[in-house]
Enzyme design. Sequence first.
Site, PDB file in Angstrom:
ATOM      1  N   ASN A 278       5.986  14.577 -18.598  1.00  0.00           N
ATOM      2  CA  ASN A 278       6.322  13.335 -19.283  1.00  0.00           C
ATOM      3  C   ASN A 278       7.187  13.568 -20.525  1.00  0.00           C
ATOM      4  O   ASN A 278       7.953  12.690 -20.914  1.00  0.00           O
ATOM      5  CB  ASN A 278       5.029  12.621 -19.682  1.00  0.00           C
ATOM      6  CG  ASN A 278       5.277  11.545 -20.725  1.00  0.00           C
ATOM      7  OD1 ASN A 278       5.784  10.471 -20.417  1.00  0.00           O
ATOM      8  ND2 ASN A 278       4.946  11.832 -21.987  1.00  0.00           N
TER       9      ASN A 278
ATOM     10  N   PHE B  78      18.113   9.539 -27.811  1.00  0.00           N
ATOM     11  CA  PHE B  78      18.718   9.053 -29.056  1.00  0.00           C
ATOM     12  C   PHE B  78      18.763   7.532 -29.001  1.00  0.00           C
ATOM     13  O   PHE B  78      18.928   6.948 -27.933  1.00  0.00           O
ATOM     14  CB  PHE B  78      20.142   9.600 -29.205  1.00  0.00           C
ATOM     15  CG  PHE B  78      20.204  11.033 -29.643  1.00  0.00           C
ATOM     16  CD1 PHE B  78      20.383  11.362 -30.983  1.00  0.00           C
ATOM     17  CD2 PHE B  78      20.080  12.059 -28.712  1.00  0.00           C
ATOM     18  CE1 PHE B  78      20.449  12.694 -31.394  1.00  0.00           C
ATOM     19  CE2 PHE B  78      20.140  13.385 -29.109  1.00  0.00           C
ATOM     20  CZ  PHE B  78      20.314  13.708 -30.449  1.00  0.00           C
ATOM     21  N   LYS B  79      18.610   6.897 -30.148  1.00  0.00           N
ATOM     22  CA  LYS B  79      18.735   5.439 -30.220  1.00  0.00           C
ATOM     23  C   LYS B  79      20.196   5.040 -29.969  1.00  0.00           C
ATOM     24  O   LYS B  79      21.116   5.807 -30.264  1.00  0.00           O
ATOM     25  CB  LYS B  79      18.334   4.928 -31.608  1.00  0.00           C
ATOM     26  CG  LYS B  79      16.932   5.325 -32.039  1.00  0.00           C
ATOM     27  CD  LYS B  79      15.872   4.465 -31.397  1.00  0.00           C
ATOM     28  CE  LYS B  79      14.504   4.725 -32.003  1.00  0.00           C
ATOM     29  NZ  LYS B  79      13.451   4.815 -31.021  1.00  0.00           N
TER      30      LYS B  79
ATOM     31  N   SER C 115      13.715   7.962 -14.954  1.00  0.00           N
ATOM     32  CA  SER C 115      14.033   6.622 -15.441  1.00  0.00           C
ATOM     33  C   SER C 115      14.950   5.908 -14.459  1.00  0.00           C
ATOM     34  O   SER C 115      15.744   6.562 -13.765  1.00  0.00           O
ATOM     35  CB  SER C 115      14.735   6.720 -16.799  1.00  0.00           C
ATOM     36  OG  SER C 115      15.279   5.478 -17.181  1.00  0.00           O
TER      37      SER C 115
ATOM     38  N   ALA D 282      24.128  10.466 -22.188  1.00  0.00           N
ATOM     39  CA  ALA D 282      23.466  11.774 -22.110  1.00  0.00           C
ATOM     40  C   ALA D 282      22.068  11.624 -21.513  1.00  0.00           C
ATOM     41  O   ALA D 282      21.642  12.428 -20.682  1.00  0.00           O
ATOM     42  CB  ALA D 282      23.391  12.394 -23.496  1.00  0.00           C
ATOM     43  N   TYR D 283      21.369  10.568 -21.932  1.00  0.00           N
ATOM     44  CA  TYR D 283      20.015  10.333 -21.409  1.00  0.00           C
ATOM     45  C   TYR D 283      20.071  10.103 -19.896  1.00  0.00           C
ATOM     46  O   TYR D 283      19.285  10.674 -19.135  1.00  0.00           O
ATOM     47  CB  TYR D 283      19.399   9.125 -22.114  1.00  0.00           C
ATOM     48  CG  TYR D 283      17.979   8.813 -21.663  1.00  0.00           C
ATOM     49  CD1 TYR D 283      16.913   9.589 -22.112  1.00  0.00           C
ATOM     50  CD2 TYR D 283      17.711   7.757 -20.800  1.00  0.00           C
ATOM     51  CE1 TYR D 283      15.613   9.317 -21.711  1.00  0.00           C
ATOM     52  CE2 TYR D 283      16.415   7.479 -20.396  1.00  0.00           C
ATOM     53  CZ  TYR D 283      15.371   8.256 -20.854  1.00  0.00           C
ATOM     54  OH  TYR D 283      14.089   7.984 -20.442  1.00  0.00           O
ATOM     55  N   GLY D 284      21.016   9.280 -19.466  1.00  0.00           N
ATOM     56  CA  GLY D 284      21.148   8.986 -18.039  1.00  0.00           C
ATOM     57  C   GLY D 284      21.422  10.226 -17.211  1.00  0.00           C
ATOM     58  O   GLY D 284      20.814  10.450 -16.160  1.00  0.00           O
TER      59      GLY D 284
END
Length: 275
Positions: A88, A93-94, A138, A191-193
């Site tokens: 998990n 980043f926001k 995600s 970057a998150y994706g």
Amino acid sequence: MSTRVAVVTGGNKGIGKAIVQALCKQFQGDVYLTARDTGRGQDAVSSLSSEGLKVHFQQLDINDHSSINAAAAFFKDKYGGVDVLVNNAGIAFKGADTTPFAIQAEVTLKTNYFATLDVLTHFLPLVKAGGRVVNVSSFVSVRSLNKCSPQLQERFRSEDITEEELTQLMQRFVDSTKKDQHKQDGWPETAYGVSKIGVTTLSKIQARRVSKERPNDQILVNACCPGWVRTDMAGPKAPKSPEEGAVTPVYLALLPAGATEPHGEFVSDKVVQAW
């Protein structure tokens, strides 16, 4: 018969803590909350204990190779392995963060992909027959995949992509951002994706490998989306509570003995999603 054991990374807050909470109520065996910060981890254990739940703590910083080594050795020595592993731990980043994109890419992939891979490299061999591995990804992974070039999409969806090739692709994205060439090279501006494309694809690769190398052990490996959840990471406007976010990861962690599916899938709201 040895005690069964479930391990959750990044378990001291948010979705991770809610997963630990649900497993304490539903899993027949010992449940370990792990966190990189011992103080925060112990605080989370105290808060769950005050609800009458029995929970154990093990320090595990997924970005620290020696910490992963020590945790793997602990579970091997004490339990002979693990029955449930929920990966998990992750960062984001926001949206308003002004950190340069290349740095966001390097930091995000270091934790979400490379450190998760490191945990799996050490822990997958410890997963016992009938074990369950759940990698928290995600819905952004699917959305980001669809924004990749056709060539990248084809590789991420292919049945013959290897862990080595995937890792090279993840590194190529990071390198590409440093030259500000990622868009020309077919990558999306997230970057998150991209990190979660890595997690979902890795889950599929490792599911195939487990089926091939341990065909009789009935181990199930899946990636999942908890949904948009109210956490420090996702913010207060998200529609789901952490408890609601924990539903799908816990469902996959507790797939009954003898189940053969889902395996190597991306699951959201307890339903297999197209990749």
